[in-house]
Scaffold this active site. Structure first.
Site, PDB file in Angstrom:
ATOM      1  N   PRO A   2     -31.295  -8.800 -20.895  1.00  0.00           N
ATOM      2  CA  PRO A   2     -31.024  -7.522 -21.548  1.00  0.00           C
ATOM      3  C   PRO A   2     -30.057  -6.755 -20.657  1.00  0.00           C
ATOM      4  O   PRO A   2     -30.322  -6.566 -19.473  1.00  0.00           O
ATOM      5  CB  PRO A   2     -32.391  -6.832 -21.590  1.00  0.00           C
ATOM      6  CG  PRO A   2     -33.394  -7.910 -21.364  1.00  0.00           C
ATOM      7  CD  PRO A   2     -32.703  -8.923 -20.519  1.00  0.00           C
ATOM      8  N   GLU A   3     -28.916  -6.376 -21.192  1.00  0.00           N
ATOM      9  CA  GLU A   3     -27.920  -5.655 -20.410  1.00  0.00           C
ATOM     10  C   GLU A   3     -27.926  -4.198 -20.854  1.00  0.00           C
ATOM     11  O   GLU A   3     -28.822  -3.768 -21.569  1.00  0.00           O
ATOM     12  CB  GLU A   3     -26.551  -6.339 -20.573  1.00  0.00           C
ATOM     13  CG  GLU A   3     -26.618  -7.820 -20.195  1.00  0.00           C
ATOM     14  CD  GLU A   3     -25.309  -8.563 -20.367  1.00  0.00           C
ATOM     15  OE1 GLU A   3     -24.253  -7.954 -20.200  1.00  0.00           O
ATOM     16  OE2 GLU A   3     -25.353  -9.770 -20.678  1.00  0.00           O
TER      17      GLU A   3
END
Length: 284
Positions: A2-3
């Site tokens: 998850p960025e």
DNA sequence: CGACTCTCCTGGGTGC
DNA sequence: TGCACCCAGGAGAGTC
């Protein structure tokens, strides 16, 4: 994995569903999830009990919930597979539940679920507006504090490849493997391009590309490439349908039709267009 | 000190 | 069908 956009989606959910509530109890189901909280699980739980969550904040891929009382916050990093879910307190315990917070209002729990256990949560003292453990990371490109001139100066002073620098959270935070590949494609840069050969205008173009692709992802609720990235209600975003290179090996580049290539780099995959993103000359 | 590699972890996918 | 293996990768520790 998850960025920034996915973490921002989670932050918004926490601001809506958790901020303003008082913690009744914390339960740690797996010690690895709090491995960075040195005093251990019992101290972790004792320190949270009776504290109110004031708000939900983020820098790069890190989230934190400022707490009432002392100047400290509950900080979280989702790692590759971490999820923060707001679920009914009577819901069955998830298989990979690591930490559970219950609230005095009897409303839904906040649960930290993490299959691959690269994520973690901890209680951290605040230092200069951010939790002390992340005081070394740079602002992300959506913060007013992000200094593009300083970023360009430091980037040009490095002796490394551009993708390695994009993933270096001390230069610019929030960028991970997916959005690095996407931004490099937009800016027509090969991942191995030496940072010291980049002109200031090209760096500006790259920063704009990072902001563009992340903003577009955020509008769609983030990317759900392997279905582990979800908001606090367990829902996935749709941005994976908009990816131009990541995960698209052998599929045609939307600009020129050349099949996208996959190469190994830093023990992970890099996707790029062989025509739009020319490999730099080996000379240095 | 900067650049770079190694390591942690689990489960889905694949080949035989 | 079962089993061995590979792969995903963020970030801190360790090496040179």
């Amino acid at each position: 994995m998850p960025e920034l956009p996915e973490v921002e989606v989670v932050r918004r959910g926490l601001a809506q569903w958790v901020a303003g509530r008082e913690i009744a109890a914390a339960e740690v189901y797996h010690p690895r999830a709090i491995r960075r909280h040195v005093p251990g699980a019992d101290e972790f739980a004792a320190r949270l009990k009776g504290r109110a969550v004031l708000s939900a904040e983020r820098r790069g891929k890190y989230l934190w919930l400022p707490l009432s009382g002392a100047e400290e916050a509950l900080m979280a990093h989702l790692g590759m597979s971490g999820q923060l879910l707001v679920v009914d307190q009577d819901a069955p315990l998830e298989k990979h539940l690591r930490v559970r917070l219950r609230f005095v209002d009897g409303g839904p729990d906040l649960r930290f679920i993490d299959q691959r256990t690269f994520g973690h949560v901890m209680i951290a003292a605040m230092a200069g507006g951010v939790p002390e453990p992340i005081s070394h990371i740079a602002p992300d490109p959506f913060e007013p504090a992000f200094d593009e001139t300083e970023f360009a100066r430091r980037l040009r002073g490095k002796h490394t490849e551009i993708k390695r620098a994009l993933l270096d959270q001390s230069l610019i935070s929030g960028v991970g493997n997916i959005y690095a590949d996407e931004a490099l494609w937009i800016a027509k840069l090969h991942w191995a391009r030496p940072t010291q050969t980049l002109t200031r205008p090209k760096i500006a173009e790259l920063v704009t590309a990072v902001r563009t692709v992340m903003a577009a992802a955020l509008v769609q609720g983030g990317t759900s490439f392997d279905s582990l990235y979800v908001n606090v209600n367990g829902e996935s975003g749709y941005f994976d349908r908009s990816l131009e290179v990541y995960g698209r090996r052998d599929l045609p580049c939307s600009r020129c039709g050349t099949p996208i290539r996959r190469e190994a780099f830093m023990n992970r995959s890099s996707y790029s267009c062989p025509t739009c993103q020319r490999r730099p000359r080996p000379a240095r």
